[in-house]
Design an enzyme around this catalytic site. Structure first.
Site, PDB file in Angstrom:
ATOM      1  N   HIS A 118       0.813  -1.219   0.000  1.00  0.00           N
ATOM      2  CA  HIS A 118       0.000   0.000   0.000  1.00  0.00           C
ATOM      3  C   HIS A 118       0.842   1.263   0.000  1.00  0.00           C
ATOM      4  O   HIS A 118       0.367   2.324   0.373  1.00  0.00           O
ATOM      5  CB  HIS A 118      -0.957  -0.006   1.215  1.00  0.00           C
ATOM      6  CG  HIS A 118      -1.988  -1.080   1.127  1.00  0.00           C
ATOM      7  ND1 HIS A 118      -2.702  -1.529   2.221  1.00  0.00           N
ATOM      8  CD2 HIS A 118      -2.423  -1.814   0.077  1.00  0.00           C
ATOM      9  CE1 HIS A 118      -3.540  -2.497   1.837  1.00  0.00           C
ATOM     10  NE2 HIS A 118      -3.383  -2.690   0.546  1.00  0.00           N
ATOM     11  N   ASN A 213      -2.461 -12.405  16.517  1.00  0.00           N
ATOM     12  CA  ASN A 213      -3.328 -11.253  16.742  1.00  0.00           C
ATOM     13  C   ASN A 213      -3.904 -11.380  18.156  1.00  0.00           C
ATOM     14  O   ASN A 213      -4.232 -12.490  18.561  1.00  0.00           O
ATOM     15  CB  ASN A 213      -4.466 -11.284  15.688  1.00  0.00           C
ATOM     16  CG  ASN A 213      -5.151  -9.950  15.539  1.00  0.00           C
ATOM     17  OD1 ASN A 213      -5.525  -9.332  16.528  1.00  0.00           O
ATOM     18  ND2 ASN A 213      -5.310  -9.495  14.308  1.00  0.00           N
TER      19      ASN A 213
HETATM   20  C1  BV8 Z   1      -8.551  -2.106  -5.153  1.00  0.00           C
HETATM   21  C2  BV8 Z   1      -3.058   2.994   2.466  1.00  0.00           C
HETATM   22  C3  BV8 Z   1      -9.414  -2.410  -7.187  1.00  0.00           C
HETATM   23  C4  BV8 Z   1      -3.489   4.381   2.676  1.00  0.00           C
HETATM   24  C5  BV8 Z   1      -4.960   1.483   2.600  1.00  0.00           C
HETATM   25  C6  BV8 Z   1     -16.206  -4.784  -1.181  1.00  0.00           C
HETATM   26  C7  BV8 Z   1     -15.732  -6.062  -0.969  1.00  0.00           C
HETATM   27  C8  BV8 Z   1     -14.389  -6.368  -1.159  1.00  0.00           C
HETATM   28  C9  BV8 Z   1     -13.489  -5.370  -1.564  1.00  0.00           C
HETATM   29  C10 BV8 Z   1     -13.966  -4.118  -1.761  1.00  0.00           C
HETATM   30  C11 BV8 Z   1     -15.316  -3.797  -1.571  1.00  0.00           C
HETATM   31  N1  BV8 Z   1     -15.466  -2.490  -1.822  1.00  0.00           N
HETATM   32  C12 BV8 Z   1     -14.277  -1.957  -2.184  1.00  0.00           C
HETATM   33  C13 BV8 Z   1     -13.368  -2.935  -2.163  1.00  0.00           C
HETATM   34  C14 BV8 Z   1     -11.952  -2.833  -2.491  1.00  0.00           C
HETATM   35  C15 BV8 Z   1     -11.209  -2.145  -1.350  1.00  0.00           C
HETATM   36  C16 BV8 Z   1     -11.451  -2.879  -0.055  1.00  0.00           C
HETATM   37  O1  BV8 Z   1     -10.917  -3.943   0.164  1.00  0.00           O
HETATM   38  N2  BV8 Z   1     -12.265  -2.254   0.816  1.00  0.00           N
HETATM   39  C17 BV8 Z   1     -12.552  -2.908   2.084  1.00  0.00           C
HETATM   40  C18 BV8 Z   1     -12.563  -1.857   3.199  1.00  0.00           C
HETATM   41  C19 BV8 Z   1     -13.878  -3.643   1.970  1.00  0.00           C
HETATM   42  N3  BV8 Z   1      -9.823  -2.277  -1.723  1.00  0.00           N
HETATM   43  C20 BV8 Z   1      -9.269  -1.317  -2.494  1.00  0.00           C
HETATM   44  O2  BV8 Z   1      -9.851  -0.318  -2.870  1.00  0.00           O
HETATM   45  C21 BV8 Z   1      -7.855  -1.619  -2.956  1.00  0.00           C
HETATM   46  N4  BV8 Z   1      -7.776  -1.402  -4.356  1.00  0.00           N
HETATM   47  O3  BV8 Z   1      -9.279  -2.992  -4.788  1.00  0.00           O
HETATM   48  O4  BV8 Z   1      -8.478  -1.707  -6.405  1.00  0.00           O
HETATM   49  C22 BV8 Z   1      -9.257  -2.066  -8.553  1.00  0.00           C
HETATM   50  C23 BV8 Z   1      -9.492  -3.075  -9.466  1.00  0.00           C
HETATM   51  C24 BV8 Z   1      -9.377  -2.780 -10.760  1.00  0.00           C
HETATM   52  C25 BV8 Z   1      -9.052  -1.488 -11.150  1.00  0.00           C
HETATM   53  C26 BV8 Z   1      -8.831  -0.476 -10.221  1.00  0.00           C
HETATM   54  C27 BV8 Z   1      -8.923  -0.765  -8.903  1.00  0.00           C
HETATM   55  C28 BV8 Z   1      -6.876  -0.664  -2.299  1.00  0.00           C
HETATM   56  C29 BV8 Z   1      -6.853  -0.925  -0.815  1.00  0.00           C
HETATM   57  C30 BV8 Z   1      -5.717  -0.129  -0.182  1.00  0.00           C
HETATM   58  C31 BV8 Z   1      -6.301   0.976   0.641  1.00  0.00           C
HETATM   59  N5  BV8 Z   1      -5.202   1.638   1.347  1.00  0.00           N
HETATM   60  N6  BV8 Z   1      -3.965   2.114   3.203  1.00  0.00           N
HETATM   61  C32 BV8 Z   1      -3.356   4.772   4.125  1.00  0.00           C
HETATM   62  O5  BV8 Z   1      -2.869   3.961   4.956  1.00  0.00           O
HETATM   63  O6  BV8 Z   1      -3.749   5.891   4.396  1.00  0.00           O
HETATM   64  S1  BV8 Z   1      -5.905   0.401   3.501  1.00  0.00           S
HETATM   65  C33 BV8 Z   1      -5.531   0.393   5.144  1.00  0.00           C
HETATM   66  O7  BV8 Z   1      -6.173  -0.774   5.686  1.00  0.00           O
HETATM   67  C34 BV8 Z   1      -4.060   0.211   5.505  1.00  0.00           C
HETATM   68  O8  BV8 Z   1      -3.233  -0.076   4.399  1.00  0.00           O
HETATM   69  C35 BV8 Z   1      -4.097  -1.013   6.392  1.00  0.00           C
HETATM   70  O9  BV8 Z   1      -2.917  -1.687   6.410  1.00  0.00           O
HETATM   71  C36 BV8 Z   1      -5.168  -1.755   5.733  1.00  0.00           C
HETATM   72  C37 BV8 Z   1      -5.673  -2.945   6.434  1.00  0.00           C
HETATM   73  O10 BV8 Z   1      -5.868  -2.631   7.795  1.00  0.00           O
HETATM   74  P1  BV8 Z   1      -4.983  -3.467   8.861  1.00  0.00           P
HETATM   75  O11 BV8 Z   1      -3.564  -3.277   8.522  1.00  0.00           O
HETATM   76  O12 BV8 Z   1      -5.495  -4.855   8.937  1.00  0.00           O
HETATM   77  O13 BV8 Z   1      -5.252  -2.658  10.173  1.00  0.00           O
HETATM   78  P2  BV8 Z   1      -6.575  -2.755  11.088  1.00  0.00           P
HETATM   79  O14 BV8 Z   1      -6.569  -1.563  11.985  1.00  0.00           O
HETATM   80  O15 BV8 Z   1      -7.763  -3.040  10.231  1.00  0.00           O
HETATM   81  O16 BV8 Z   1      -6.332  -4.068  11.970  1.00  0.00           O
HETATM   82  C38 BV8 Z   1      -5.290  -4.056  12.919  1.00  0.00           C
HETATM   83  C39 BV8 Z   1      -5.247  -5.465  13.507  1.00  0.00           C
HETATM   84  O17 BV8 Z   1      -4.129  -5.525  14.390  1.00  0.00           O
HETATM   85  C40 BV8 Z   1      -6.471  -5.817  14.305  1.00  0.00           C
HETATM   86  O18 BV8 Z   1      -6.902  -7.124  13.938  1.00  0.00           O
HETATM   87  C41 BV8 Z   1      -5.975  -5.825  15.763  1.00  0.00           C
HETATM   88  O19 BV8 Z   1      -6.629  -6.818  16.553  1.00  0.00           O
HETATM   89  C42 BV8 Z   1      -4.550  -6.196  15.569  1.00  0.00           C
HETATM   90  N7  BV8 Z   1      -3.620  -5.750  16.620  1.00  0.00           N
HETATM   91  C43 BV8 Z   1      -3.746  -4.698  17.473  1.00  0.00           C
HETATM   92  N8  BV8 Z   1      -2.661  -4.654  18.296  1.00  0.00           N
HETATM   93  C44 BV8 Z   1      -1.849  -5.679  17.933  1.00  0.00           C
HETATM   94  C45 BV8 Z   1      -2.447  -6.370  16.869  1.00  0.00           C
HETATM   95  N9  BV8 Z   1      -1.889  -7.451  16.290  1.00  0.00           N
HETATM   96  C46 BV8 Z   1      -0.701  -7.864  16.774  1.00  0.00           C
HETATM   97  N10 BV8 Z   1      -0.048  -7.244  17.791  1.00  0.00           N
HETATM   98  C47 BV8 Z   1      -0.600  -6.156  18.393  1.00  0.00           C
HETATM   99  N11 BV8 Z   1       0.052  -5.562  19.399  1.00  0.00           N
END
Ligand code: BV8
Ligand code: ZN
Length: 250
Positions: A118, A213
């Site tokens: 990303h 996690n």
């Molecule tokens: C694309 C960069 C397509 C910017 C980010 C419906 C269904 C399926 C998919 C989609 C949909 N609608 C839209 C989509 C596609 C969309 C998507 O997946 N949306 C989701 C929300 C449903 N994806 C996209 O748009 C991607 N592009 O699909 O393009 C395409 C196809 C053809 C042509 C053109 C385009 C692009 C996605 C990238 C978005 N950018 N970030 C920025 O950071 O500002 S996403 C963002 O979320 C970050 O990158 C982050 O890394 C990512 C995932 O989050 P996590 O890293 O998992 O973090 P989170 O907070 O969620 O979880 C933290 C975890 O850590 C928790 O589980 C917690 O319990 C745990 N934790 C806490 N403490 C600890 C721990 N674990 C271990 N140790 C600890 N101490």
């Protein structure tokens, strides 16, 4: 830490492994996650800020949001989880880190085989001509900087929602997942695609899938092993166990 026999046996011989990481691995460094209790997304919707539409609608707000996150990241350091993965790279012949994080902490901890799916918040580029842009080029004026070459708006080099992932990083990450005998999914809610498909790609190609996690995620029930707890505690223990297993097998 009690390891399953399967993981202990695997540790003795594994040559191809991948660590897939999300915001959770940086939580113990003080970088807020997206969806946790104090998560970034709780205060604002991701589409508003981490998207091209959001940026075009309100460039100064989005630019300031990234500047705020850059300031947080500038003050933090890699934690024991990042350092453990950097050590693992020297112990397993083919080892890659595939990260969704944009905080550059894996490289700062010493990992060198890192694929940033990303992007990286420390890099920017001009939306018009694509020229890379270093922060220090700006005059520090508030709002979105302009490209010194063409006057276009400067944006962070991160992948926004609706944007394609960098092709080379994505293809290399899929290859790493397909080649892995052992695949760790660490600190990710496994909610953002296509990145979140990698653990399943790995497992369907024969990898033993281990999730680390403090809480269960949508991936937990398919994982072969769920090590519940913070990455900063579990990963160093795994590296110790890996060291012991490989010593015992020589
Ligand atoms: C694309 C960069 C397509 C910017 C980010 C419906 C269904 C399926 C998919 C989609 C949909 N609608 C839209 C989509 C596609 C969309 C998507 O997946 N949306 C989701 C929300 C449903 N994806 C996209 O748009 C991607 N592009 O699909 O393009 C395409 C196809 C053809 C042509 C053109 C385009 C692009 C996605 C990238 C978005 N950018 N970030 C920025 O950071 O500002 S996403 C963002 O979320 C970050 O990158 C982050 O890394 C990512 C995932 O989050 P996590 O890293 O998992 O973090 P989170 O907070 O969620 O979880 C933290 C975890 O850590 C928790 O589980 C917690 O319990 C745990 N934790 C806490 N403490 C600890 C721990 N674990 C271990 N140790 C600890 N101490
Ligand atoms: Zn330009």
């Amino acid at each position: 830490m009690t390891l399953s026999d399967r993981l202990r046996r695997l540790f003795a011989t594994v040559t191809h492994a991948t660590a897939f990481t999300g915001a959770g691995i940086s939580a113990e460094s003080g970088v807020p996650t997206f969806r946790g209790a104090d998560g970034i997304w709780n205060k604002m919707r991701p589409e508003e800020l981490a998207s091209m539409d959001g940026f075009l609608r309100n460039p100064d707000l989005v630019w300031e949001w990234y500047a705020h996150r850059k300031r947080i990241i500038a003050d933090v350091r890699p934690n024991a989880g990042h350092f453990a993965l950097a050590r693992m790279e020297h112990m397993i012949p083919h080892f890659a880190v595939v990260t969704q994080n944009i905080d550059n902490l894996h490289r700062r901890a010493g990992s060198t085989h890192v694929f940033e799916l990303h992007g990286n918040i420390e890099r920017n580029y001009c939306m018009q001509c694509g020229r890379p842009y270093a922060e220090e080029e700006g005059r520090g004026a508030p709002g979105v900087p302009r490209c010194p070459t063409c006057g276009g708006k400067i944006r962070p080099d991160v992948v926004w929602f609706g944007e394609m992932l960098p092709e080379e990083e994505w293809n290399a990450s899929v290859r790493a997942a397909e080649d892995s005998e052992l695949f760790f999914s660490i600190g990710t809610s496994a909610a953002v695609y296509p990145a979140a498909s990698l653990p399943v790609v790995a497992q369907s190609h024969g990898a033993y899938l281990v999730e680390i996690n403090p809480e269960p995620t949508p991936l937990t029930e398919r994982a072969d092993e769920f090590l519940q707890g913070p990455a900063g505690r579990i990963l160093p223990a795994l590296v110790e166990a890996l060291h012991e297993a490989r010593k015992a097998s020589t």
